[in-house]
Scaffold this motif. Structure first.
Motif, PDB file in Angstrom:
ATOM      1  N   SER A   1      -0.614   6.024  -0.900  1.00 25.41           N
ATOM      2  CA  SER A   1      -0.705   4.614  -1.314  1.00 25.41           C
ATOM      3  C   SER A   1      -1.823   3.984  -0.520  1.00 25.41           C
ATOM      4  O   SER A   1      -2.192   4.464   0.556  1.00 25.41           O
ATOM      5  CB  SER A   1       0.603   3.846  -1.077  1.00 25.41           C
ATOM      6  N   LEU A   2      -2.371   2.908  -1.042  1.00 27.02           N
ATOM      7  CA  LEU A   2      -3.422   2.192  -0.330  1.00 27.02           C
ATOM      8  C   LEU A   2      -2.874   1.570   0.944  1.00 27.02           C
ATOM      9  O   LEU A   2      -3.557   1.516   1.978  1.00 27.02           O
ATOM     10  CB  LEU A   2      -4.020   1.109  -1.221  1.00 27.02           C
ATOM     11  N   SER A   3      -1.625   1.105   0.905  1.00 28.44           N
ATOM     12  CA  SER A   3      -1.007   0.536   2.096  1.00 28.44           C
ATOM     13  C   SER A   3      -0.896   1.590   3.193  1.00 28.44           C
ATOM     14  O   SER A   3      -1.218   1.338   4.356  1.00 28.44           O
ATOM     15  CB  SER A   3       0.378  -0.015   1.767  1.00 28.44           C
ATOM     16  N   THR A   4      -0.439   2.788   2.828  1.00 27.27           N
ATOM     17  CA  THR A   4      -0.329   3.867   3.802  1.00 27.27           C
ATOM     18  C   THR A   4      -1.695   4.254   4.347  1.00 27.27           C
ATOM     19  O   THR A   4      -1.871   4.448   5.552  1.00 27.27           O
ATOM     20  CB  THR A   4       0.350   5.095   3.168  1.00 27.27           C
ATOM     21  N   LEU A   5      -2.675   4.342   3.466  1.00 26.55           N
ATOM     22  CA  LEU A   5      -4.041   4.680   3.896  1.00 26.55           C
ATOM     23  C   LEU A   5      -4.549   3.670   4.924  1.00 26.55           C
ATOM     24  O   LEU A   5      -5.064   4.048   5.978  1.00 26.55           O
ATOM     25  CB  LEU A   5      -4.974   4.699   2.688  1.00 26.55           C
ATOM     26  N   GLY A   6      -4.409   2.375   4.610  1.00 28.87           N
ATOM     27  CA  GLY A   6      -4.892   1.353   5.529  1.00 28.87           C
ATOM     28  C   GLY A   6      -4.211   1.420   6.880  1.00 28.87           C
ATOM     29  O   GLY A   6      -4.863   1.305   7.930  1.00 28.87           O
ATOM     30  N   ASN A   7      -2.908   1.646   6.881  1.00 22.26           N
ATOM     31  CA  ASN A   7      -2.174   1.710   8.146  1.00 22.26           C
ATOM     32  C   ASN A   7      -2.537   2.948   8.956  1.00 22.26           C
ATOM     33  O   ASN A   7      -2.651   2.892  10.191  1.00 22.26           O
ATOM     34  CB  ASN A   7      -0.671   1.666   7.879  1.00 22.26           C
ATOM     35  N   VAL A   8      -2.723   4.078   8.285  1.00 23.61           N
ATOM     36  CA  VAL A   8      -3.110   5.302   8.984  1.00 23.61           C
ATOM     37  C   VAL A   8      -4.489   5.123   9.631  1.00 23.61           C
ATOM     38  O   VAL A   8      -4.698   5.475  10.799  1.00 23.61           O
ATOM     39  CB  VAL A   8      -3.111   6.504   8.022  1.00 23.61           C
ATOM     40  N   LEU A   9      -5.431   4.553   8.886  1.00 25.86           N
ATOM     41  CA  LEU A   9      -6.764   4.303   9.432  1.00 25.86           C
ATOM     42  C   LEU A   9      -6.708   3.343  10.618  1.00 25.86           C
ATOM     43  O   LEU A   9      -7.382   3.539  11.628  1.00 25.86           O
ATOM     44  CB  LEU A   9      -7.679   3.729   8.348  1.00 25.86           C
ATOM     45  N   ALA A  10      -5.896   2.306  10.501  1.00 26.77           N
ATOM     46  CA  ALA A  10      -5.776   1.321  11.578  1.00 26.77           C
ATOM     47  C   ALA A  10      -5.239   1.949  12.857  1.00 26.77           C
ATOM     48  O   ALA A  10      -5.586   1.521  13.960  1.00 26.77           O
ATOM     49  CB  ALA A  10      -4.876   0.171  11.138  1.00 26.77           C
ATOM     50  N   LEU A  11      -4.412   2.969  12.715  1.00 27.19           N
ATOM     51  CA  LEU A  11      -3.829   3.649  13.870  1.00 27.19           C
ATOM     52  C   LEU A  11      -4.769   4.695  14.452  1.00 27.19           C
ATOM     53  O   LEU A  11      -4.405   5.419  15.381  1.00 27.19           O
ATOM     54  CB  LEU A  11      -2.503   4.294  13.474  1.00 27.19           C
ATOM     55  N   GLY A  12      -5.977   4.768  13.915  1.00 28.70           N
ATOM     56  CA  GLY A  12      -6.986   5.657  14.481  1.00 28.70           C
ATOM     57  C   GLY A  12      -6.980   7.067  13.942  1.00 28.70           C
ATOM     58  O   GLY A  12      -7.537   7.978  14.557  1.00 28.70           O
ATOM     59  N   VAL A  13      -6.370   7.260  12.780  1.00 32.78           N
ATOM     60  CA  VAL A  13      -6.287   8.596  12.176  1.00 32.78           C
ATOM     61  C   VAL A  13      -6.957   8.557  10.809  1.00 32.78           C
ATOM     62  O   VAL A  13      -6.762   7.614  10.042  1.00 32.78           O
ATOM     63  CB  VAL A  13      -4.822   9.041  12.024  1.00 32.78           C
ATOM     64  N   LYS A  14      -7.735   9.572  10.502  1.00 31.61           N
ATOM     65  CA  LYS A  14      -8.402   9.634   9.208  1.00 31.61           C
ATOM     66  C   LYS A  14      -7.786  10.737   8.356  1.00 31.61           C
ATOM     67  O   LYS A  14      -7.848  11.919   8.720  1.00 31.61           O
ATOM     68  CB  LYS A  14      -9.897   9.896   9.392  1.00 31.61           C
ATOM     69  N   PRO A  15      -7.175  10.371   7.237  1.00 28.80           N
ATOM     70  CA  PRO A  15      -6.573  11.398   6.387  1.00 28.80           C
ATOM     71  C   PRO A  15      -7.630  12.203   5.646  1.00 28.80           C
ATOM     72  O   PRO A  15      -8.795  11.785   5.536  1.00 28.80           O
ATOM     73  CB  PRO A  15      -5.722  10.581   5.409  1.00 28.80           C
ATOM     74  N   ILE A  16      -7.226  13.358   5.134  1.00 30.35           N
ATOM     75  CA  ILE A  16      -8.157  14.189   4.375  1.00 30.35           C
ATOM     76  C   ILE A  16      -8.113  13.858   2.889  1.00 30.35           C
ATOM     77  O   ILE A  16      -9.022  14.206   2.140  1.00 30.35           O
ATOM     78  CB  ILE A  16      -7.862  15.685   4.587  1.00 30.35           C
ATOM     79  N   GLY A  17      -7.026  13.203   2.455  1.00 30.99           N
ATOM     80  CA  GLY A  17      -6.888  12.854   1.053  1.00 30.99           C
ATOM     81  C   GLY A  17      -5.961  11.671   0.886  1.00 30.99           C
ATOM     82  O   GLY A  17      -5.116  11.401   1.746  1.00 30.99           O
ATOM     83  N   THR A  18      -6.120  10.955  -0.226  1.00 28.85           N
ATOM     84  CA  THR A  18      -5.287   9.776  -0.460  1.00 28.85           C
ATOM     85  C   THR A  18      -5.244   9.429  -1.941  1.00 28.85           C
ATOM     86  O   THR A  18      -6.152   9.775  -2.700  1.00 28.85           O
ATOM     87  CB  THR A  18      -5.827   8.565   0.315  1.00 28.85           C
TER      88      THR A  18
END
Length: 316
Positions: free
Chosen positions: A63-80
């Motif tokens: 989800s975009l919400s999950t993506l934004g929160n993960v990025l804010a916590l300093g982690v970059k996902p590989i897919g979304t």
């Protein structure tokens, strides 16, 4: 209308709540082995309990919400997945997300997720129907995402990633920014009403108290028009052109979803009902980015607060 409201608020008011498609995981592909309990911690979520890797390296967000929160916590996902087209997503200008694999807009592509070989999948409970397939690919946790409690999803993501200290730092920063905004506003808007209207295609909606932006305005002690000083299941209420007065205020923020929304709004701006609005007559109508003002993640709070500074503090 129910589907539209869900999509609106979660995009960041939001987002599209439709059932995820039932893709089949190819039987010829072996599933990744799950971590042992010595290398993981238990996370409770809407589908039960899952042992999540302590140091996941290949994360997929749903989800975009999950993506934004993960990025804010300093982690970059590989897919979304992403409820909005990337060209419209303000995250693109703040974070280098072009190399994050897009796995679908409202429907996760299970085969694409499998090929990425994630060691953790984090999302929201829109995707309960495909949870069995997701959990076979990698440990999967699905959290709740309620408009009036969007903050809860950040805490959920932080727990899954073991980033509670980073979460605390984010909230401390948010509180400082809100305090600075209130200090800058002083009593300037004490008796003023701040309105927010969304335009999508040929639909007009007004934002209400229990939305993402509604919570930020409340924290900043900004007052809402009577018509918006309510709660709605999806954080917004549809109005007709004849009800346009409900969108009026001393200040009117307007966010449009696409070119269709812009064209529809341009037509309605020729209506006497639009021209009679107080915010229109006093030239206090401001256009803002839909993907930040309708989001439900911590990064978007910065964009909204920036706009509040821009239009309420720095604008004569």
């Amino acid at each position: 209308m129910r589907k539209f409201f869900c999509w609106l608020i979660l995009g960041i008011l939001g987002f599209i709540l439709i059932a995820a498609c039932n893709y089949k995981v190819p039987k010829t592909v072996s599933y990744l082995p799950h971590s042992s309990t010595a290398e993981c911690h238990i996370v409770k979520h809407t589908m039960g309990e899952t042992c999540v890797p302590n140091k996941p390296q290949r994360i997929v967000t749903l989800s975009l919400s999950t993506l934004g929160n993960v990025l804010a916590l300093g982690v970059k996902p590989i897919g979304t997945t992403n409820e909005y087209y990337r060209e419209e997503n303000f995250l693109k200008s703040s974070y280098k997300i072009d190399d994050i694999k897009l796995l679908g807009f409202d429907k996760p592509n299970l085969e694409a997720i499998l090929l990425l070989k994630p060691d953790l999948i984090i999302g929201v409970d829109w995707f309960k129907s495909i949870y069995p397939q997701l959990s076979e690919i990698a440990p999967t946790v699905l959290g709740e995402l309620e408009y009036s409690r969007w903050q809860k999803h950040l805490s959920f993501v932080a727990e899954a990633l073991g980033k509670q200290e980073a979460e605390k730092a984010l909230w401390d920063r948010y509180d400082r920014r809100i305090d600075r905004l209130k200090s800058a506003l002083k009593s300037r808007y004490h008796n003023k009403k701040i309105s927010l209207m969304y335009v999508n295609g040929n639909q007009l909606l007004i934002d209400v108290n229990n939305s993402f932006v509604g919570s930020i305005m409340k924290d900043a002690n900004l007052q809402r028009p009577t018509s918006q000083n309510i709660e709605s299941p999806y954080g917004a209420v549809g109005i007709s052109l004849e009800e346009l007065k409900k969108a009026d205020g001393d200040i009117l923020f307007v966010a449009t979803f696409d070119n269709g929304g812009n064209q529809f709004l341009q037509k309605k701006q020729q209506s006497p009902l639009w021209k009679q609005l107080k915010a229109v007559r006093e030239n206090h109508v401001y256009h803002v980015n839909i993907t930040s003002w309708s989001a439900t993640h911590i990064i978007a709070t910065d964009a909204v607060i920036d706009d509040l500074f821009k239009y309420l503090v720095n604008t004569p």
